[in-house]
Scaffold this motif. Structure first.
Motif, mmCIF file in Angstrom:
data_model
loop_
_atom_site.group_PDB
_atom_site.id
_atom_site.type_symbol
_atom_site.label_atom_id
_atom_site.label_comp_id
_atom_site.label_asym_id
_atom_site.label_seq_id
_atom_site.Cartn_x
_atom_site.Cartn_y
_atom_site.Cartn_z
ATOM 1 N N LYS A 54 2.727 1.082 -5.454
ATOM 2 C CA LYS A 54 3.109 -0.855 -5.406
ATOM 3 C C LYS A 54 3.885 -0.461 -5.511
ATOM 4 C CE LYS A 54 0.912 -4.194 -7.266
ATOM 5 N NZ LYS A 54 1.170 -4.720 -8.938
ATOM 6 N N HIS A 113 -2.340 -7.107 -3.974
ATOM 7 C CA HIS A 113 -2.868 -7.489 -5.751
ATOM 8 C C HIS A 113 -2.890 -8.852 -5.851
ATOM 9 C CE1 HIS A 113 -3.044 -3.164 -6.853
ATOM 10 N NE2 HIS A 113 -3.569 -3.381 -5.810
ATOM 11 N N GLU A 158 2.092 -8.241 -4.724
ATOM 12 C CA GLU A 158 0.966 -9.625 -5.127
ATOM 13 C C GLU A 158 1.860 -10.567 -4.938
ATOM 14 O OE1 GLU A 158 -0.195 -8.840 -9.203
ATOM 15 O OE2 GLU A 158 0.439 -6.801 -9.336
ATOM 16 N N LYS A 216 -8.906 -11.019 -7.418
ATOM 17 C CA LYS A 216 -9.215 -10.127 -9.220
ATOM 18 C C LYS A 216 -9.182 -11.570 -9.683
ATOM 19 C CE LYS A 216 -4.147 -10.158 -9.786
ATOM 20 N NZ LYS A 216 -2.724 -9.773 -9.228
ATOM 21 N N MET A 263 -10.032 -6.678 -7.493
ATOM 22 C CA MET A 263 -10.000 -6.131 -8.924
ATOM 23 C C MET A 263 -10.630 -6.201 -9.475
ATOM 24 S SD MET A 263 -6.451 -6.420 -10.511
ATOM 25 C CE MET A 263 -5.229 -4.327 -9.535
ATOM 26 N N VAL A 302 -6.690 -8.653 -2.347
ATOM 27 C CA VAL A 302 -7.417 -8.386 -3.390
ATOM 28 C C VAL A 302 -7.932 -9.140 -3.862
ATOM 29 C CG1 VAL A 302 -7.650 -6.088 -5.105
ATOM 30 C CG2 VAL A 302 -6.355 -5.191 -2.811
ATOM 31 N N ASP A 327 -7.578 -2.238 -12.902
ATOM 32 C CA ASP A 327 -6.211 -2.822 -13.410
ATOM 33 C C ASP A 327 -5.778 -1.846 -14.077
ATOM 34 O OD1 ASP A 327 -4.385 -5.250 -13.404
ATOM 35 O OD2 ASP A 327 -5.659 -6.542 -14.131
#
Length: 755
Positions: free
Chosen positions: A89, A174, A126, A229, A274, A227, A309
Motif C-alpha cells: 500500500k 481502494h 486511494e 467500498k 473492500m 476497489v 479493511d
C-alpha cells in the motif's frame, strides 16, 4: 512388413503416453488464457507462498527512497518479500511521480526476483482528491463531484486518476466509496457521493469505468483497478461514529444500499471490493459469508477479490468479539470470502499452521489465491511489470488534467442563496472586496486577482483557525475577540465581504481505531465563532457573500439567515478558489445541485429526502418545517421555466415502457446549465414506501431564450421493490412522476401499472 509394424507400434505407444501425460502449461506463456495461466501457476506454490499472495502491507513499515532516490528496504520488509506478496500500500506516496515510478520499478524488480516464481505485487493507492500521492492532479472530493450531477464528468475525472496512478507505478485503488452517507456526524462523509441510491450508483459506476479505462485500460497498462467500498452499509454507523454498529433493515439494504455495489460489479466490472469495518445487523462484516459470498458472488456473479479493511480480520477476535481466538478469526474471514488481509501481522499469517491441522482449509486458500493471481494477470503485471519513466512526465499533471479539474469545480459549485440577485458581481465596476474567514487559503487572493484583473481591489485576512489543527484529536480554539474585531474592521473599510466559512480536514475526517484519533462530531453546527462573524459583518449594512467549504453537511441556519448569497463549494480541486471567483464574477453560471439534504438541526436526523412518507407526518416543536435546503436544490444565474409535462401512456405493464417529457426554457439573458430531475412516487404499496425516489436526471445547457424538451424512459425495473415476502415485486397500482429542478420543486403527472 515387420519393420512397418514396429514403427506403427512405437507411434501408437507414444500417442498413448502423450494422451495420458499432457504437456505442462507454462504460466509465463502470454498466449494462454488468464484462467489457464492461473491454474498453471497455482499448483507450484507452497502453502506459505500461497498465503503470501493473500497479504498486503503498508510501505511505511520500511519501503522508501534513500538520499539518492534509490530503493531502501527495512529488514522487516525484506523478510516479508522472500515468499512474494499480494501487494504493497502507498509505495512512493510522498515523492513526485517520476521519483515514485523509478522507486516502484525498483521495488517491483526486487519483489519479482526475490520469490521463486517471479510473481509481481499489486501497488495500491486511494483517491479522495485525485490520486492520494504527491505530484498528482488534485480534484474535488467525491461528494463535491456528485454535486455536478454529471456522470460523464466523473468518468473523465477518474480516467485521469487511473492514468496518473498507473504512471507512478500503481495498480489498484481502494476507491471509490459506494456507501450512502446520510449522517453528517460521520467524519468520512465527503469520501462518498451523497445520500441517494440512484445518484450514488451513477457516480460510482462511472468512477470505476473511468479509473479502469473501461476495463480495457487494465491490461494495456494505462489504468488501475478499482476497489469499491465498504461492503456494506458503512456510511450509516449508529451515531455517525466510526466503528459503531450498523443497523439497517434487510429491505433497505436490498433496495437502497446494495444497488451501487451491484452496479459496480455487474456494469463497471470492478476488480476489487473492500469489506466494511462494521457489523451489519449484528453480523460482523468480515465474517459475513452470506454477504461476501452469498450476495456478492452467488447472486451477483462477482469474480474479483475481496480485501479486508485495515486489520479487520484480526478484529473479529479482539474488537468484535465474535471469534474465540486469532486463529478462529482468520478462519472466519477466510470462510466468509475475504481474499486479502490488509496490514495485519497476525490473522492470515496463521493459515499455514492451521492447514496442517485442517487440510480442508487449503481449498479456501486456493480459492482466494486464484482471485489474486487472476487480478495480476488481468493487469498484465507478469508480462509488463514496469513503468516507462519517459512517459511519466508527459502524463501526470498535464494542462488537460488541470482544465478538467477546473471544469469539474465549475459544475459542482452550488448556489444556495442569491438575495436581490446580488450575484454575479461585475468585473468592470471598481470595488474593494474583503476576503475573510477561517477557510481562506494563502493563495485565495492571488486566485481571485487572476480572474478579476485590476478593477477589483482585495484585502485578505484569515483572522482565526477553527482548531489547533492537531491531527489526532484537534481541539476547538478559544474565541479570540481581537481576531474577530480585525475581520470586522477589514469588512467595514470594504464595499463588500466574501466570507470563507464551513469546515476543514480537521473538523471532518476519518476516526482511526486508535482512541486518540477522532474525526466524527456530535453536532453539525459550524465550529467556532463563525456564526458570530457573519452576524457582526452583516450588521455593518454591507453585502455579505459566503463561500461555504466543508466535508460534512452543516446546519448553517445563521449563515443562511444573514448572508446575501451563499455558494456551497464542498471541497474542490486545487483550483477551487479560482473556480469560485469565476462563478462570483459571472464567467460561468452555477449549476451544482445538493447531493444531500441540509437539515436545520441535528435533531432532525435521520433526514434524507427519500425517507418513507409516514416520516413526514409530524414536525418538531419550535423548529421551522422541513429541511433548510432540500436534496437536488441549487440556484442558477439563469431562470428555467418548466412546462408542458407529458406522458406517452397512462398505463405501463411489466412488458412495456413509457416516456415522460417536460419542456424547459431559459427565460433569462444568461447561458446556463440546469439539472432536470425525475422522481417517482408509489402511491400505495404492500409495504410502506418512500416519499419519492430519484430515478433519472439530465444536465442540459440552454442559451438565453432557448427551450428544450427533456425526456425520461420509465421502465418496470424502476418500480420494483422488496415486498412483504422479501422478494422483488412489481405491484399494480397508481404512481406519480415528478419532473423538476429539485426534490421539492417539480411538475407532476400520473400513470398506472397494470398486470
Amino acid at each position: 512388413m515387420k519393420r512397418k509394424s514396429i514403427v506403427s507400434f512405437v507411434a501408437i505407444a507414444f500417442s498413448i503416453i502423450s494422451c495420458s501425460e499432457p504437456v505442462e502449461k507454462d504460466y509465463k506463456d502470454a498466449s494462454l488464457s488468464i484462467d489457464e495461466r492461473v491454474e498453471a501457476l497455482l499448483p507450484k506454490l507452497s502453502i506459505e507462498e500461497k498465503v503470501a499472495q493473500m497479504r498486503i502491507f503498508h510501505a511505511n513499515i520500511g519501503t522508501k527512497p534513500d538520499e539518492n532516490g534509490n530503493l531502501k528496504l527495512s529488514k522487516r520488509v525484506i523478510k516479508k518479500l522472500k515468499l512474494g506478496i499480494a501487494g504493497v500500500k502507498n509505495p512512493g506516496e510522498h515523492i513526485d511521480a517520476v521519483a515514485a515510478a523509478k522507486l516502484n520499478n525498483e521495488l517491483q524488480k526486487y519483489i519479482i526476483e526475490s520469490n521463486r516464481w517471479g510473481i509481481p505485487a499489486l501497488f495500491v493507492t486511494e483517491s479522495y482528491n485525485g490520486v492520494d500521492a504527491e505530484g498528482c492532479t488534485k480534484f474535488g472530493r467525491p461528494i463535491a463531484s456528485a454535486a455536478s450531477f454529471n456522470p460523464d464528468l466523473v468518468r473523465r475525472q477518474w480516467d485521469i486518476v487511473g492514468r496518473e496512478a498507473r504512471l507512478r507505478g500503481m495498480h489498484m485503488c481502494h476507491s471509490p466509496e459506494a456507501d450512502l452517507v446520510r449522517d453528517p456526524r460521520f467524519g468520512r462523509m465527503s469520501e462518498a457521493f451523497g445520500e441517494d441510491t440512484y445518484l450514488t450508483t451513477q457516480m460510482v459506476k462511472n468512477a470505476i469505468i473511468g479509473v479502469q479505462g473501461n476495463y480495457e485500460g487494465l491490461g494495456k497498462g494505462t489504468h488501475i483497478g478499482a476497489v469499491a467500498k465498504h461492503f456494506a452499509g458503512y456510511g450509516q454507523v449508529l451515531g455517525g461514529s466510526n466503528f459503531a454498529a450498523i443497523e439497517i433493515s434487510e429491505r433497505t439494504l436490498i433496495d437502497e444500499v446494495y444497488p451501487p455495489f451491484e452496479a459496480a460489479v455487474k456494469e463497471a466490472k470492478t476488480l476489487g471490493i473492500m469489506a466494511s469495518h462494521g457489523d451489519l445487523n449484528g453480523i460482523a462484516s468480515h465474517g459475513n459469508q452470506a454477504l461476501l459470498t452469498g450476495v456478492l458472488r452467488d447472486q451477483w456473479g462477482y469474480e474479483g477479490y475481496v480485501v479486508s479493511d485495515s486489520n479487520d480480520i484480526a478484529r473479529l477476535f479482539y474488537f468484535m468479539n465474535v471469534a474465540e481466538s486469532p486463529e478462529a478469526a482468520a478462519q472466519m474471514g477466510l470462510e466468509a470470502g475475504i481474499d486479502i488481509d490488509l496490514y495485519a501481522e497476525d490473522s492470515y499469517s496463521y493459515l499455514p499452521e492451521m492447514v496442517k491441522k485442517n487440510p480442508e482449509l487449503e481449498k479456501l486458500i486456493d480459492r482466494s489465491v486464484r482471485r489474486v493471481l487472476r487480478t495480476k494477470f488481468i493487469l498484465g503485471l507478469f508480462d509488463h511489470p514496469y513503468i516507462n519513466i519517459d512517459e511519466v512526465k508527459k502524463g501526470v499533471r498535464s494542462e488537460s488534467s488541470f482544465e478538467l479539474a477546473k471544469e469539474s469545480d465549475l459544475e459542482s459549485i452550488i448556489l444556495l442563496k442569491n438575495e436581490k440577485h446580488i450575484l454575479p458581481l461585475s468585473k468592470n465596476k471598481s470595488l474593494k472586496v474583503a476576503l475573510l474567514g477561517p477557510l481562506l487559503k494563502e493563495n485565495t487572493k492571488a486566485m481571485f486577482e487572476s480572474v478579476t484583473g485590476s478593477n477589483i481591489r482585495y484585502v485578505a485576512e484569515k483572522g482565526f483557525s477553527l482548531t489547533d489543527e492537531k491531527g489526532g484529536a484537534p481541539e476547538v480554539l478559544d474565541r479570540d475577540p481581537k481576531s474577530i474585531a480585525k475581520l470586522v474592521k477589514a469588512a467595514k473599510h470594504s464595499d463588500l465581504s466574501i466570507l470563507f466559512l464551513g469546515g476543514d480536514e480537521f473538523t471532518a475526517k476519518e476516526a482511526y481505531f486508535s482512541n486518540s484519533t477522532l474525526g466524527d462530531r456530535a453536532t453539525i453546527d459550524p465550529v467556532g465563532p463563525q456564526d458570530e462573524l457573519v452576524e457582526k459583518i452583516k450588521a455593518l449594512g454591507k453585502p455579505v457573500i459566503v463561500v461555504l467549504k466543508h466535508r460534512r453537511t452543516l446546519s448553517i441556519n445563521t449563515i443562511s439567515k444573514h448572508a446575501d448569497a451563499i455558494l456551497d463549494t464542498w471541497d474542490l480541486s486545487e483550483f477551487g478558489d479560482e473556480s469560485t471567483a469565476k462563478i462570483i464574477f459571472g464567467e460561468v453560471s452555477p449549476s451544482g445541485k445538493l447531493p444531500v439534504t441540509v437539515p436545520r438541526s441535528i435533531g432532525q436526523l435521520p433526514f434524507h429526502y427519500s425517507m418513507k412518507e409516514i416520516n413526514y407526518k409530524k414536525e418538531y416543536l419550535f423548529l421551522e418545517k422541513g429541511p433548510l435546503y432540500p436534496f437536488g436544490y441549487g440556484l442558477s444565474y439563469g431562470n428555467f421555466e418548466y412546462s408542458d409535462i407529458k406522458i406517452s401512456n397512462q398505463v405501463i405493464t411489466p412488458d412495456t415502457e413509457i416516456k415522460v417529457s417536460v419542456s424547459v426554457k431559459n427565460t433569462s439573458d444568461i447561458k446556463a446549465k440546469e439539472v432536470v430531475q425525475m422522481y417517482i412516487k408509489d402511491e400505495i404499496g404492500s409495504v410502506t414506501r418512500p416519499d419519492k425516489e430519484l430515478k433519472g436526471f439530465e444536465k442540459i445547457e440552454l442559451n438565453p431564450g432557448e427551450s428544450r424538451v427533456v425526456s425520461f424512459v420509465i421502465s418496470p425495473k424502476m418500480l420494483e421493490f422488496t415486498g412483504i415476502k422479501m422478494k422483488k415485486v412489481l405491484e399494480a397500482g397508481d404512481y406519480k412522476v415528478k419532473v423538476g429542478t429539485s426534490s421539492q420543486s417539480y411538475l407532476e403527472t400520473e400513470f398506472k401499472l397494470k398486470k
